[in-house]
Design a protein around this motif. Structure first.
Motif, PDB file in Angstrom:
ATOM      1  N   TRP A  96     -13.426  11.672  -1.596  1.00 44.42           N
ATOM      2  CA  TRP A  96     -12.444  12.538  -0.665  1.00 44.42           C
ATOM      3  C   TRP A  96     -11.758  11.773   0.569  1.00 44.42           C
ATOM      4  CZ3 TRP A  96     -14.667  11.311   4.081  1.00 44.42           C
ATOM      5  CH2 TRP A  96     -15.975  11.126   4.111  1.00 44.42           C
ATOM      6  N   GLY A  97     -11.934  10.163   0.400  1.00 42.21           N
ATOM      7  CA  GLY A  97     -11.381   9.177   1.127  1.00 42.21           C
ATOM      8  C   GLY A  97      -9.850   9.326   1.081  1.00 42.21           C
ATOM      9  N   PRO A  98      -8.980   8.939   2.233  1.00 42.16           N
ATOM     10  CA  PRO A  98      -7.471   8.694   2.107  1.00 42.16           C
ATOM     11  C   PRO A  98      -7.306   7.292   1.126  1.00 42.16           C
ATOM     12  CG  PRO A  98      -8.385   7.888   4.198  1.00 42.16           C
ATOM     13  CD  PRO A  98      -9.538   8.712   3.558  1.00 42.16           C
ATOM     14  N   THR A  99      -6.141   7.538   0.498  1.00 41.90           N
ATOM     15  CA  THR A  99      -5.778   6.346  -0.245  1.00 41.90           C
ATOM     16  C   THR A  99      -5.268   5.097   0.649  1.00 41.90           C
ATOM     17  OG1 THR A  99      -3.681   7.300  -0.896  1.00 41.90           O
ATOM     18  CG2 THR A  99      -5.377   7.715  -2.419  1.00 41.90           C
TER      19      THR A  99
ATOM     20  N   SER B  99      -5.611  10.037  -6.847  1.00 41.69           N
ATOM     21  CA  SER B  99      -4.901   9.048  -7.046  1.00 41.69           C
ATOM     22  C   SER B  99      -4.678   8.641  -8.354  1.00 41.69           C
ATOM     23  CB  SER B  99      -5.369   7.726  -6.151  1.00 41.69           C
ATOM     24  OG  SER B  99      -4.437   6.784  -6.200  1.00 41.69           O
ATOM     25  N   ARG B 100      -3.523   8.128  -8.776  1.00 42.54           N
ATOM     26  CA  ARG B 100      -3.343   7.540  -9.809  1.00 42.54           C
ATOM     27  C   ARG B 100      -3.142   5.941  -9.901  1.00 42.54           C
ATOM     28  NH1 ARG B 100       1.181  11.477 -12.751  1.00 42.54           N
ATOM     29  NH2 ARG B 100      -0.276  13.330 -13.003  1.00 42.54           N
ATOM     30  N   ASP B 101      -3.444   5.465  -8.911  1.00 45.66           N
ATOM     31  CA  ASP B 101      -3.533   3.985  -8.664  1.00 45.66           C
ATOM     32  C   ASP B 101      -4.759   3.460  -9.326  1.00 45.66           C
ATOM     33  OD1 ASP B 101      -3.846   1.508  -7.853  1.00 45.66           O
ATOM     34  OD2 ASP B 101      -3.029   1.787  -5.614  1.00 45.66           O
TER      35      ASP B 101
ATOM     36  N   LYS C 281     -11.244   9.011 -13.402  1.00 41.20           N
ATOM     37  CA  LYS C 281     -11.155   8.112 -14.353  1.00 41.20           C
ATOM     38  C   LYS C 281     -12.323   6.968 -14.006  1.00 41.20           C
ATOM     39  CE  LYS C 281      -6.614   9.011 -15.928  1.00 41.20           C
ATOM     40  NZ  LYS C 281      -5.363   8.316 -16.380  1.00 41.20           N
ATOM     41  N   TYR C 282     -13.460   7.397 -13.338  1.00 40.52           N
ATOM     42  CA  TYR C 282     -14.430   6.115 -13.078  1.00 40.52           C
ATOM     43  C   TYR C 282     -14.942   5.692 -14.362  1.00 40.52           C
ATOM     44  CZ  TYR C 282     -18.600   4.278 -11.240  1.00 40.52           C
ATOM     45  OH  TYR C 282     -19.576   3.665 -11.025  1.00 40.52           O
ATOM     46  N   GLN C 283     -15.095   4.439 -14.570  1.00 48.29           N
ATOM     47  CA  GLN C 283     -15.843   3.913 -15.695  1.00 48.29           C
ATOM     48  C   GLN C 283     -14.931   4.151 -17.063  1.00 48.29           C
ATOM     49  OE1 GLN C 283     -19.736   5.617 -16.080  1.00 48.29           O
ATOM     50  NE2 GLN C 283     -20.638   4.090 -14.455  1.00 48.29           N
TER      51      GLN C 283
END
Length: 176
Positions: free
Chosen positions: A36-39, A125-127, A138-140
Motif C-alpha cells: 500500500w506504500g506509494p511508488t 505499479s507496473r514498474d 507479480k512478486y517472485q
C-alpha cells in the motif's frame, strides 16, 4: 622532487576518492515497503498518514500512533481506525529516525493531503522494481518468465489442450 609531488598528488586523489565513496552509498529498501506504500521511492524510513495522524515504520513493519501522551508501536491499528482504508489514503514519506517527535510540524505541513486519494501504490505499479515487494501481484515472478510472457506453473498447453485426455493414438482413440 618529482617523486614527492607525485606521491602527494596520489595521496590527495586517494583521500578524495574515499570521501566520494562515502557520499555515494545508498540504502534501498523497496522490497521492505508494504504493497500500500506509494511508488517512486527507493528508500523509506516512515510513512506519515495524515488522515489519522499516525506513522508506519517500514523497518519494523509497525504502526506508530499516539495513545494519550505516548507514541506506541503496534503491528496493527487500534479499533478506532477500523474504517481507515490504508490502500486508498495518502501517505507521506518521512525519512527521519523518530518523526513523531516532530508531529506538530507534520500536522501543519501535510494537512493539505488529508482526504487525498489519488496516489499510485506499489501493488498497482507496473514498474518491475516493485515486483520484489511481497504484496505486489507479480512478486517472485522470475525476470526470465516475465520476458517469455507466461507465469510460473501455468503453462498447460502440452498436456491439457489435447482431446484424448493424455492417451495416445495407438489404443484406438481418435484425435480431432
Amino acid at each position: 622532487m618529482k617523486k614527492i609531488m607525485f606521491s602527494i598528488i596520489v595521496l590527495l586523489g586517494l583521500s578524495a576518492a574515499q570521501e566520494s565513496n562515502a557520499q555515494i552509498s545508498l540504502s534501498i529498501n523497496i522490497g521492505s515497503q508494504p504493497a500500500w506504500g506509494p511508488t517512486g521511492y527507493n528508500h523509506v524510513d516512515f510513512y506519515y498518514l495524515p488522515d489519522i495522524n499516525a506513522y508506519y515504520d517500514v523497518t519494523r513493519s509497525q504502526y506508530v500512533y499516539q495513545n494519550g501522551p505516548q507514541w506506541v508501536y503496534t503491528s496493527s491499528l487500534p479499533s478506532r481506525y477500523r474504517n481507515y482504508d490504508i490502500y486508498n489514503s495518502y501517505k507521506v514519506v518521512v525519512n527521519e529516525q523518530r518523526p513523531f517527535l516532530h508531529n506538530n510540524v507534520h500536522i501543519s505541513q501535510y494537512a493539505r493531503y488529508k482526504g487525498n486519494h489519488n496516489q499510485q501504490i506499489i501493488r498497482d505499479s507496473r514498474d518491475e522494481r516493485y515486483y520484489q515487494s511481497a504484496g505486489h501481484p507479480k512478486y517472485q515472478v522470475k525476470k526470465d518468465d516475465r520476458n517469455r510472457g507466461y507465469v510460473n506453473n501455468n503453462d498447460r498447453n502440452d498436456r491439457y489442450d489435447r482431446n484424448d485426455n493424455g492417451r495416445s493414438n495407438d489404443k484406438g482413440y481418435r484425435r480431432n
